[in-house]
Design an enzyme around this catalytic site. Structure first.
Site, PDB file in Angstrom:
ATOM      1  CB  VAL A   1      -1.001   0.075   1.092  1.00 17.11           C
ATOM      2  CG1 VAL A   1      -2.048   1.080   1.156  1.00 17.11           C
ATOM      3  CG2 VAL A   1      -1.752  -1.211   1.158  1.00 17.11           C
TER       4      VAL A   1
ATOM      5  CB  ALA B   1      10.089   4.924   8.581  1.00 14.52           C
TER       6      ALA B   1
ATOM      7  CD  GLU C   1     -13.281   5.563   3.386  1.00 12.50           C
ATOM      8  OE1 GLU C   1     -13.811   4.449   3.546  1.00 12.50           O
ATOM      9  OE2 GLU C   1     -13.972   6.535   3.822  1.00 12.50           O
TER      10      GLU C   1
ATOM     11  CB  VAL D   1     -13.432  -1.048   6.880  1.00 17.83           C
ATOM     12  CG1 VAL D   1     -14.569  -1.819   6.751  1.00 17.83           C
ATOM     13  CG2 VAL D   1     -13.130  -0.738   8.232  1.00 17.83           C
TER      14      VAL D   1
ATOM     15  N   GLY E   1     -11.012  -1.807   1.794  1.00 12.43           N
ATOM     16  CA  GLY E   1     -10.034  -1.374   0.698  1.00 12.43           C
ATOM     17  C   GLY E   1     -10.306   0.160   0.368  1.00 12.43           C
TER      18      GLY E   1
ATOM     19  N   GLY F   1      -1.319  -9.379  -3.695  1.00  7.68           N
ATOM     20  CA  GLY F   1      -0.917  -8.067  -2.600  1.00  7.68           C
ATOM     21  C   GLY F   1      -2.219  -8.029  -1.728  1.00  7.68           C
TER      22      GLY F   1
ATOM     23  CE  LYS G   1     -10.453  -5.397   5.957  1.00  9.50           C
ATOM     24  NZ  LYS G   1     -10.295  -6.106   5.073  1.00  9.50           N
TER      25      LYS G   1
ATOM     26  N   GLY H   1      -5.744  -4.778  -1.952  1.00  8.91           N
ATOM     27  CA  GLY H   1      -4.547  -4.466  -3.224  1.00  8.91           C
ATOM     28  C   GLY H   1      -3.954  -3.153  -2.965  1.00  8.91           C
TER      29      GLY H   1
HETATM   30  P1  NDP Z   1       3.292  -4.951   3.683  1.00 10.87           P
HETATM   31  O1  NDP Z   1       3.772  -5.789   4.575  1.00 10.87           O
HETATM   32  O2  NDP Z   1       3.429  -4.967   2.341  1.00 10.87           O
HETATM   33  O3  NDP Z   1       4.195  -3.369   3.964  1.00 10.87           O
HETATM   34  C1  NDP Z   1       4.540  -3.123   5.126  1.00 10.87           C
HETATM   35  C2  NDP Z   1       5.650  -2.015   5.061  1.00 10.87           C
HETATM   36  O4  NDP Z   1       5.899  -1.620   6.435  1.00 10.87           O
HETATM   37  C3  NDP Z   1       7.002  -2.494   4.474  1.00 10.87           C
HETATM   38  O5  NDP Z   1       7.452  -1.363   3.780  1.00 10.87           O
HETATM   39  C4  NDP Z   1       7.894  -2.777   5.806  1.00 10.87           C
HETATM   40  O6  NDP Z   1       9.281  -2.555   5.649  1.00 10.87           O
HETATM   41  C5  NDP Z   1       7.339  -1.712   6.959  1.00 10.87           C
HETATM   42  N1  NDP Z   1       7.373  -2.164   8.219  1.00 10.87           N
HETATM   43  C6  NDP Z   1       6.837  -3.048   8.710  1.00 10.87           C
HETATM   44  N2  NDP Z   1       7.319  -3.285  10.184  1.00 10.87           N
HETATM   45  C7  NDP Z   1       8.053  -2.083  10.216  1.00 10.87           C
HETATM   46  C8  NDP Z   1       8.701  -1.657  11.354  1.00 10.87           C
HETATM   47  N3  NDP Z   1       8.759  -2.264  12.534  1.00 10.87           N
HETATM   48  N4  NDP Z   1       9.631  -0.656  11.243  1.00 10.87           N
HETATM   49  C9  NDP Z   1       9.749   0.251  10.074  1.00 10.87           C
HETATM   50  N5  NDP Z   1       9.121  -0.424   8.796  1.00 10.87           N
HETATM   51  C10 NDP Z   1       8.112  -1.409   8.987  1.00 10.87           C
HETATM   52  O7  NDP Z   1       1.658  -4.564   4.007  1.00 10.87           O
HETATM   53  P2  NDP Z   1       0.680  -3.901   3.254  1.00 10.87           P
HETATM   54  O8  NDP Z   1       1.151  -2.522   2.362  1.00 10.87           O
HETATM   55  O9  NDP Z   1       0.035  -4.851   2.560  1.00 10.87           O
HETATM   56  O10 NDP Z   1      -0.383  -3.329   4.591  1.00 10.87           O
HETATM   57  C11 NDP Z   1      -0.006  -2.004   5.358  1.00 10.87           C
HETATM   58  C12 NDP Z   1      -1.262  -1.796   6.189  1.00 10.87           C
HETATM   59  O11 NDP Z   1      -2.290  -1.483   5.355  1.00 10.87           O
HETATM   60  C13 NDP Z   1      -1.590  -2.957   7.140  1.00 10.87           C
HETATM   61  O12 NDP Z   1      -2.214  -2.446   8.212  1.00 10.87           O
HETATM   62  C14 NDP Z   1      -2.706  -3.791   6.298  1.00 10.87           C
HETATM   63  O13 NDP Z   1      -3.530  -4.210   7.185  1.00 10.87           O
HETATM   64  C15 NDP Z   1      -3.542  -2.449   5.684  1.00 10.87           C
HETATM   65  N6  NDP Z   1      -4.273  -2.772   4.481  1.00 10.87           N
HETATM   66  C16 NDP Z   1      -3.520  -3.429   3.371  1.00 10.87           C
HETATM   67  C17 NDP Z   1      -4.458  -3.763   2.424  1.00 10.87           C
HETATM   68  C18 NDP Z   1      -3.978  -4.598   1.237  1.00 10.87           C
HETATM   69  O14 NDP Z   1      -4.613  -4.857   0.470  1.00 10.87           O
HETATM   70  N7  NDP Z   1      -2.603  -5.015   1.156  1.00 10.87           N
HETATM   71  C19 NDP Z   1      -5.804  -3.303   2.203  1.00 10.87           C
HETATM   72  C20 NDP Z   1      -6.128  -2.288   3.356  1.00 10.87           C
HETATM   73  C21 NDP Z   1      -5.420  -2.073   4.357  1.00 10.87           C
HETATM   74  P3  NDP Z   1      10.235  -3.263   4.603  1.00 10.87           P
HETATM   75  O15 NDP Z   1       9.641  -2.965   3.425  1.00 10.87           O
HETATM   76  O16 NDP Z   1      11.487  -2.960   4.743  1.00 10.87           O
HETATM   77  O17 NDP Z   1       9.770  -4.885   4.782  1.00 10.87           O
HETATM   78  N1  HSE Z   2      -6.355  -8.663   3.644  1.00 13.31           N
HETATM   79  C1  HSE Z   2      -7.136  -7.931   3.346  1.00 13.31           C
HETATM   80  C2  HSE Z   2      -8.216  -8.369   2.560  1.00 13.31           C
HETATM   81  C3  HSE Z   2      -6.641  -6.324   2.848  1.00 13.31           C
HETATM   82  O1  HSE Z   2      -7.806  -9.482   1.827  1.00 13.31           O
HETATM   83  O2  HSE Z   2      -9.396  -7.813   2.634  1.00 13.31           O
HETATM   84  C4  HSE Z   2      -7.647  -5.446   2.826  1.00 13.31           C
HETATM   85  O3  HSE Z   2      -8.027  -4.988   4.113  1.00 13.31           O
END
Ligand code: NDP
Ligand code: HSE
Length: 426
Positions: free
Chosen positions: A14, A43, A129, A132, A134, A187, A205, A302
């Site tokens: 994301v 970060a 937003e 919940v 996406g 993703g 959610k 996604g």
């Molecule tokens: P990812 O695992 O793809 O990315 C997580 C990121 O956070 C990475 O860049 C990682 O670093 C970094 N990170 C993790 N822990 C730490 C830490 N302790 N210190 C610094 N950086 C850290 O997750 P997503 O992008 O999929 O999800 C992010 C958030 O969005 C979550 O809360 C998820 O539930 C939410 N979300 C995700 C959706 C999805 O479809 N993927 C949809 C809706 C919400 P590094 O890259 O170096 O590993």
């Molecule tokens: N893992 C979550 C899902 C991401 O599959 O719906 C979106 O919140």
């Protein structure tokens, strides 16, 4: 013109999509709002992974606390996930007077009401937003447009990963493990996909939806949840044959002052609008006393769709900063949760029984004793054993479990198979 600097925590599925989307939309956002958004720090855990991908790798750091404390950072976007260190980072940012945008449902479903209070105390936005459904605009309509509505029920498909898996199993006969691996590669899944398949993500959610819709304090631990890992290819085939499709549903309702929040797989009639919500799409029905029924539909997971929701919040928070305003969200009421035993539903269930005279009568008597009414019963199989498939009229969990316990004790019942809730046609 107001120039604002963003501190981005997390640059994965994301966060990475947000960086690209902001670059693509920056000029338009500035033209429309008079606010220019610039990312000042990103970060991550491992900066080396991101060096080649980012136009300006000098923004990378592993020091999340420094980003939150940086006086140059005006708005914090938290896309790390989990509660540690996200809770401390989000709380500190709010206490430092910085608005926070997050997609972190796990964090909000565990600590939301405390964080909403910190945001209100410091007069800054906490917007989520993306947490919940996406990319679907759902939280803002629930929190703002529908605040005057008496909402009785919200029901929907709010996990993209499980909807993708069930769609692939149902439409292409895909294997569960292969479909899950695809969802991860696309993703959609959480860092630990157990959160998706066991219903924790949808449960979080659902707790957030309940808090927003009813203004009550509901946490993940208050949600009755069941995942999809026990759903078999045979269940999916039988559902199809009977005119149903299996979906992972969330149901959030209030009646007689009590709130019930649950997530579980359910057989949905093929003619029902939710039956046709496939792949990573989500759909949420809202039943309001005055507005009537509403349905929200779109990509529930996604990078791109979720980044779109994050960017919408970011622009909202930025415009509020420029105008010296903030949205308020207060969770005031303690809530009485309806006991799980009292929750009622129609059910589909299967059991293997010995194929001899009088067996059906014994089985039917047990259902009757507990006041559970059978709508459909089918028998199949030859030889010593037969499989019974039943559809039950609406009954409570307590009555169903008492029935199953007694059936399990009958000599003629070899075993109880699937027990799946069913959404009725009407
Ligand atoms: P990812 O695992 O793809 O990315 C997580 C990121 O956070 C990475 O860049 C990682 O670093 C970094 N990170 C993790 N822990 C730490 C830490 N302790 N210190 C610094 N950086 C850290 O997750 P997503 O992008 O999929 O999800 C992010 C958030 O969005 C979550 O809360 C998820 O539930 C939410 N979300 C995700 C959706 C999805 O479809 N993927 C949809 C809706 C919400 P590094 O890259 O170096 O590993
Ligand atoms: N893992 C979550 C899902 C991401 O599959 O719906 C979106 O919140």
């Amino acid at each position: 013109m107001t120039n604002l600097t963003i501190g981005l925590l997390g640059c994965g599925t994301v966060g990475g999509a947000l960086v690209d989307l902001l670059d693509a939309r920056r000029a338009t956002i500035t033209a429309r709002t008079g606010v220019e958004l610039r990312i000042g720090a990103i970060a991550v855990r491992d900066t080396a992974k991101h060096q080649d991908r980012l136009a300006d790798p000098s923004l990378l750091t592993t020091d999340t606390a420094a980003v939150v404390a940086d006086p140059e950072v005006d708005i914090v976007v938290e896309l790390i996930g989990g509660t540690d260190p996200a809770l401390t980072l989000v709380r500190t940012a709010l206490e430092n007077g910085k608005p926070v945008i997050t997609g972190n449902k796990e964090l909000l479903a565990a600590h939301g009401p405390e964080l909403y209070a910190v945001a209100a105390e410091h007069g800054v936005d906490l917007l989520f937003e993306a947490a919940v459904a996406g990319g679907i605009p759902l939280i803002r309509p629930l929190r703002e447009s529908l605040v005057g509505e008496d909402i009785s029920r919200v029901m929907g498909i709010i996990n993209g990963t499980t909807n993708y898996i069930l769609t692939k199993m149902s439409q292409e006969g895909a294997d569960y493990a292969d479909a899950l691996a695809d969802a991860q590669a696309l993703g959609y899944a959480e860092a630990d996909p157990t959160a998706d398949v066991e219903g924790y993500d949808a449960g979080a959610k659902a707790a957030i939806i309940a808090s927003i819709v009813f203004g009550v304090d509901v946490r993940s631990s208050d949600v009755q949840h069941e995942g999809i890992s026990s759903i078999t290819a045979a269940d999916i085939d039988t559902a199809k044959r009977l005119g149903y499709v299996i979906k992972a549903l969330a149901v959030i309702e209030r009646a007689d002052g009590e709130v019930a929040v649950r997530v579980h797989p359910a057989m949905v009639p093929t003619g029902h609008p939710l039956a046709n919500v496939n792949d990573s799409f989500n759909a949420v029905f809202v039943e309001g006393a005055t507005v009537g029924d509403l349905m929200f539909y779109g990509r529930g997971a996604g990078g791109g769709p979720t980044a779109s929701a994050v960017l919408g919040d970011l622009v909202d928070a930025a415009v509020n900063v420029a105008n010296g305003a903030a949205a308020r969200l207060s969770i005031t009421e303690k809530v009485t949760l309806r006991s799980v035993d009292e929750l009622s539903s129609q059910y589909y269930l299967t059991m293997v029984v010995s194929d001899e005279p009088g067996v059906l009568a014994q089985v039917a008597t047990v259902f009757g004793t507990h006041g559970v009414s059978i709508q459909v019963m089918e028998q199949s199989g030859t030889g010593g054993d037969a499989e019974l498939c039943l559809i039950l009229h609406e009954t409570t969990e307590a009555a169903l479990h008492a029935t199953l316990d007694e059936l399990d004790g009958l000599n003629v019942v070899r075993g109880i198979g699937s027990v799946i809730r069913l959404v009725s046609d009407d």
